[in-house]
Design a protein around this motif. Structure first.
Motif, PDB file in Angstrom:
ATOM      1  N   ARG A  73       0.658  -1.086  -0.025  1.00 24.21           N
ATOM      2  CA  ARG A  73       0.143   0.114   0.006  1.00 24.21           C
ATOM      3  C   ARG A  73       0.623   1.024   0.021  1.00 24.21           C
ATOM      4  O   ARG A  73       1.902   1.309   0.601  1.00 24.21           O
ATOM      5  N   ASP A  74       0.069   2.203  -0.789  1.00 20.53           N
ATOM      6  CA  ASP A  74       1.061   3.634  -0.497  1.00 20.53           C
ATOM      7  C   ASP A  74       0.471   4.288   0.742  1.00 20.53           C
ATOM      8  O   ASP A  74      -0.352   3.941   1.384  1.00 20.53           O
ATOM      9  N   ALA A  75       0.895   5.634   0.704  1.00 19.76           N
ATOM     10  CA  ALA A  75       0.532   6.279   1.892  1.00 19.76           C
ATOM     11  C   ALA A  75      -0.881   6.586   2.188  1.00 19.76           C
ATOM     12  O   ALA A  75      -1.524   6.986   3.174  1.00 19.76           O
ATOM     13  N   GLN A  76      -1.390   6.774   0.990  1.00 20.61           N
ATOM     14  CA  GLN A  76      -3.100   6.629   0.900  1.00 20.61           C
ATOM     15  C   GLN A  76      -3.744   5.426   0.880  1.00 20.61           C
ATOM     16  O   GLN A  76      -5.112   5.321   0.550  1.00 20.61           O
ATOM     17  N   ASN A  77      -3.209   4.537   1.416  1.00 18.43           N
ATOM     18  CA  ASN A  77      -3.687   2.908   1.441  1.00 18.43           C
ATOM     19  C   ASN A  77      -3.949   2.221   0.050  1.00 18.43           C
ATOM     20  O   ASN A  77      -4.746   1.492   0.100  1.00 18.43           O
ATOM     21  N   ARG A  78      -3.569   2.814  -0.875  1.00 16.77           N
ATOM     22  CA  ARG A  78      -3.834   2.170  -2.344  1.00 16.77           C
ATOM     23  C   ARG A  78      -2.880   1.268  -2.503  1.00 16.77           C
ATOM     24  O   ARG A  78      -1.919   1.397  -2.276  1.00 16.77           O
ATOM     25  N   PRO A  79      -3.641   0.053  -3.155  1.00 14.95           N
ATOM     26  CA  PRO A  79      -2.704  -1.280  -2.960  1.00 14.95           C
ATOM     27  C   PRO A  79      -2.052  -1.303  -4.606  1.00 14.95           C
ATOM     28  O   PRO A  79      -2.586  -0.619  -5.717  1.00 14.95           O
ATOM     29  N   THR A  80      -0.753  -1.937  -4.738  1.00 12.66           N
ATOM     30  CA  THR A  80      -0.175  -2.375  -5.692  1.00 12.66           C
ATOM     31  C   THR A  80       0.108  -3.806  -5.312  1.00 12.66           C
ATOM     32  O   THR A  80       0.343  -4.332  -4.359  1.00 12.66           O
ATOM     33  N   TYR A 361      -8.271 -14.409  -0.797  1.00 13.71           N
ATOM     34  CA  TYR A 361      -7.532 -13.314  -0.296  1.00 13.71           C
ATOM     35  C   TYR A 361      -7.649 -13.530   1.354  1.00 13.71           C
ATOM     36  O   TYR A 361      -8.686 -13.622   1.900  1.00 13.71           O
ATOM     37  N   PHE A 362      -6.325 -13.153   1.776  1.00 10.66           N
ATOM     38  CA  PHE A 362      -6.295 -13.335   3.546  1.00 10.66           C
ATOM     39  C   PHE A 362      -6.245 -11.859   3.949  1.00 10.66           C
ATOM     40  O   PHE A 362      -5.277 -11.168   3.385  1.00 10.66           O
ATOM     41  N   ALA A 363      -6.744 -11.486   5.103  1.00 11.13           N
ATOM     42  CA  ALA A 363      -6.534 -10.361   5.475  1.00 11.13           C
ATOM     43  C   ALA A 363      -6.658 -10.245   7.063  1.00 11.13           C
ATOM     44  O   ALA A 363      -7.676 -10.994   7.638  1.00 11.13           O
ATOM     45  N   GLU A 364      -5.700  -9.718   7.708  1.00  8.20           N
ATOM     46  CA  GLU A 364      -5.669  -9.695   9.079  1.00  8.20           C
ATOM     47  C   GLU A 364      -5.497  -8.008   9.634  1.00  8.20           C
ATOM     48  O   GLU A 364      -4.363  -7.931   9.763  1.00  8.20           O
ATOM     49  N   PRO A 365      -6.385  -7.491  10.022  1.00 10.10           N
ATOM     50  CA  PRO A 365      -6.427  -6.239  10.163  1.00 10.10           C
ATOM     51  C   PRO A 365      -5.547  -5.702  11.388  1.00 10.10           C
ATOM     52  O   PRO A 365      -4.810  -4.835  11.552  1.00 10.10           O
ATOM     53  N   SER A 366      -5.440  -6.758  12.280  1.00  6.26           N
ATOM     54  CA  SER A 366      -4.616  -6.408  13.815  1.00  6.26           C
ATOM     55  C   SER A 366      -3.365  -6.318  13.465  1.00  6.26           C
ATOM     56  O   SER A 366      -2.519  -5.688  14.216  1.00  6.26           O
ATOM     57  N   THR A 369      -1.453  -7.670   8.009  1.00  4.52           N
ATOM     58  CA  THR A 369      -1.151  -8.915   6.857  1.00  4.52           C
ATOM     59  C   THR A 369      -2.340  -9.053   6.167  1.00  4.52           C
ATOM     60  O   THR A 369      -3.410  -9.135   6.408  1.00  4.52           O
ATOM     61  N   GLU A 370      -1.850  -8.945   4.523  1.00  2.83           N
ATOM     62  CA  GLU A 370      -2.738  -9.436   3.438  1.00  2.83           C
ATOM     63  C   GLU A 370      -1.967  -9.967   2.470  1.00  2.83           C
ATOM     64  O   GLU A 370      -1.039  -9.409   2.122  1.00  2.83           O
ATOM     65  N   PHE A 371      -2.561 -11.029   1.821  1.00  3.45           N
ATOM     66  CA  PHE A 371      -2.058 -11.551   0.509  1.00  3.45           C
ATOM     67  C   PHE A 371      -3.078 -12.187  -0.441  1.00  3.45           C
ATOM     68  O   PHE A 371      -4.084 -12.563   0.576  1.00  3.45           O
ATOM     69  N   PRO A 417       6.204  -0.937   2.914  1.00  3.41           N
ATOM     70  CA  PRO A 417       6.564   0.227   3.115  1.00  3.41           C
ATOM     71  C   PRO A 417       5.721   1.187   3.589  1.00  3.41           C
ATOM     72  O   PRO A 417       6.055   2.138   4.464  1.00  3.41           O
ATOM     73  N   ASN A 418       4.371   0.623   3.816  1.00  5.72           N
ATOM     74  CA  ASN A 418       3.290   1.401   4.671  1.00  5.72           C
ATOM     75  C   ASN A 418       2.409   0.187   5.222  1.00  5.72           C
ATOM     76  O   ASN A 418       2.116  -0.727   4.567  1.00  5.72           O
ATOM     77  N   ARG A 419       1.922   0.461   6.226  1.00  5.73           N
ATOM     78  CA  ARG A 419       1.175  -0.690   7.045  1.00  5.73           C
ATOM     79  C   ARG A 419      -0.392  -0.316   6.535  1.00  5.73           C
ATOM     80  O   ARG A 419      -0.833   0.900   6.492  1.00  5.73           O
ATOM     81  N   PRO A 420      -0.878  -1.189   6.272  1.00  5.03           N
ATOM     82  CA  PRO A 420      -2.338  -1.172   5.470  1.00  5.03           C
ATOM     83  C   PRO A 420      -3.115  -0.916   6.460  1.00  5.03           C
ATOM     84  O   PRO A 420      -3.096  -1.336   7.578  1.00  5.03           O
TER      85      PRO A 420
END
Length: 427
Positions: A73-80, A361-366, A369-371, A417-420
């Motif tokens: 993610r970039d600083a605006q939380n946009r994913p690549t 898609y795996f997401a762990e907000p705490s 972690t995502e992939f 580079p940035n925490r999502p």
């Protein structure tokens, strides 16, 4: 091979074109697809893992294909997205089984919007008629006491995504229609994909080109009719003849000593399913889907929930355990708790004829972690199809579970580079 050790599997980088392998004798095909070799990075990583030499040598026999997508993610939380693949080849046929339910859900939501002005919504009762052989009716779609049992587009999608219900798939295949479904696939950049069959034994290719009349019953409005449809142009098989195995069981358990013919069966490459899932989760990063923000939220919710935690009345009992269709990372473990903390798998699975697949898609907000992970393999040691004797429990599910856990462990340690901000994926 009863279990896989906890091994880190990294998938070789492929940022421009798919990393493909040559088709093997697994499926006889007239169309050959060029397959660049796997990356040296992937080769060195896999062969460095103890105990995986046998698996790697049997990769063609197992038709093992993997896509692992890193997300930053970039600083605006946009994913690549950085996609890594191994043994991926859309010219190697695998039966997608229930993976086809994801594009059918999307196409049904897209089509439903045409009827909004007439009062039709996700929850509008939907009656299904008959107009051709191999069709069955739903004449009384309303349930007097339980709205979860009403026949509607919304409930059919819930049933598909929560427990992979086949009848629900059939009903939305019939609602969309074979011709329109393939027009949508082409619009999504998938013109060679094929979703040509209901999940009903004995329905031949011609019967599957005919789909049923539909009647919506919006509250306080006149009924909304959809005429029966017919696809006038048979869809050519994109791979030519596809035959798998050394025999199969026919009606009456009769053994037919010749390969099973998948030539006109559903065909949906692993990359296509991955792209559609990514487009739902991250709009604007893949095929353009004609669905609303509310549609996306609806799909994301039921892609990620366990059956019993959804509150859906059909699945409150523990027959549908926590990780019922969460193969990657969890395997097929009835006693495993899902979700563990806030780690979610937003996924669709396939299981048929010895093919086992998961696109997730795996997401762990705490932890941030995502992939994404997509994988398929074929586990049919004796080469006989349709006999119910496949190595799902000893090879398929353990492999997918180990693969998911290994990538999850790697991703938790990977520097970003940035925490999502993954709060959108808290259910």
């Amino acid at each position: 091979m009863r279990a896989f050790s906890s091994v880190l599997l990294l998938i070789g980088l492929c940022t421009v074109a798919p990393c493909l392998n040559q088709p093997s004798g697994h499926a006889a095909q007239t169309t050959q697809h060029a397959s660049p070799p796997n990356s040296p990075l992937l080769d060195s990583l896999l062969h460095a893992q103890p105990g995986f030499d046998t698996l790697l040598r049997k990769a063609s026999e197992l038709n093992l294909q993997i896509i692992y997508t890193q997300i930053d993610r970039d600083a605006q939380n946009r994913p690549t997205f950085t996609r890594h693949t191994w043994h991926l080849d859309d010219g190697r046929y695998f039966n997608p089984a229930s993976l086809v339910k994801l594009p059918v859900c999307i196409a049904a939501l897209e089509k439903l919007h045409r009827y909004e002005a007439q009062g039709v919504t996700l929850e509008t009762p939907m009656a299904t008629g008959t107009a051709y052989r191999c069709q069955t009716p739903v004449r009384n779609p309303r349930h007097p006491r339980d709205p979860d049992r009403t026949a509607s587009v919304g409930n059919y999608i819930r049933r598909m995504l929560l427990v992979s219900d086949n009848d629900a798939y059939n009903r939305l295949y019939e609602f969309v229609g074979q011709q329109e479904l393939h027009e949508r696939l082409a619009a999504w950049g998938m013109p060679t994909a094929r979703i040509t069959n209901r999940f009903v034994p004995g329905c031949d290719s011609l019967a599957n080109r005919h789909t049923n009349p539909i009647t919506f019953l919006p509250k306080g409005r006149p009924p909304v009719q959809q005429a029966p449809a017919f696809n006038p142009r048979p869809l050519p098989p994109p791979l030519g003849p596809v035959r798998v195995g050394r025999g199969y069981r026919a009606a009456g358990n009769r053994l037919v000593a010749e390969p099973y013919d998948f030539t006109t069966a559903n065909y949906l490459p692993l990359a296509h399913v991955t792209e559609l899932l990514q487009s739902i989760l991250f709009p604007g990063t893949g095929p353009e889907l004609q669905i609303s923000a509310a549609d996306r939220k609806f799909l994301i919710r039921y892609l990620g929930l366990a059956p019993h935690e959804s509150g859906y009345s059909l699945y409150t009992n523990k027959a549908y355990y926590d990780c019922f269709k969460k193969y990657a990372l969890y395997g097929r473990a009835p006693k495993t708790t899902y979700p563990a903390g806030d780690l979610r798998s937003f996924n669709i699975v396939g299981l048929s004829y010895g093919y086992v697949a998961d696109v997730a898609y795996f997401a762990e907000p705490s932890t941030g972690t995502e992939f994404m992970l997509s994988a398929v393999l074929y586990v049919n040691r004796d080469g006989i199809l349709n006999d119910g004797r496949y190595e799902y429990e000893t090879v398929g599910w353990p492999f997918l579970g180990t693969l998911g856990r290994a990538l999850y462990a790697y991703e938790k340690k990977r520097t970003r580079p940035n925490r999502p901000d993954l709060s959108a994926f808290r259910l």
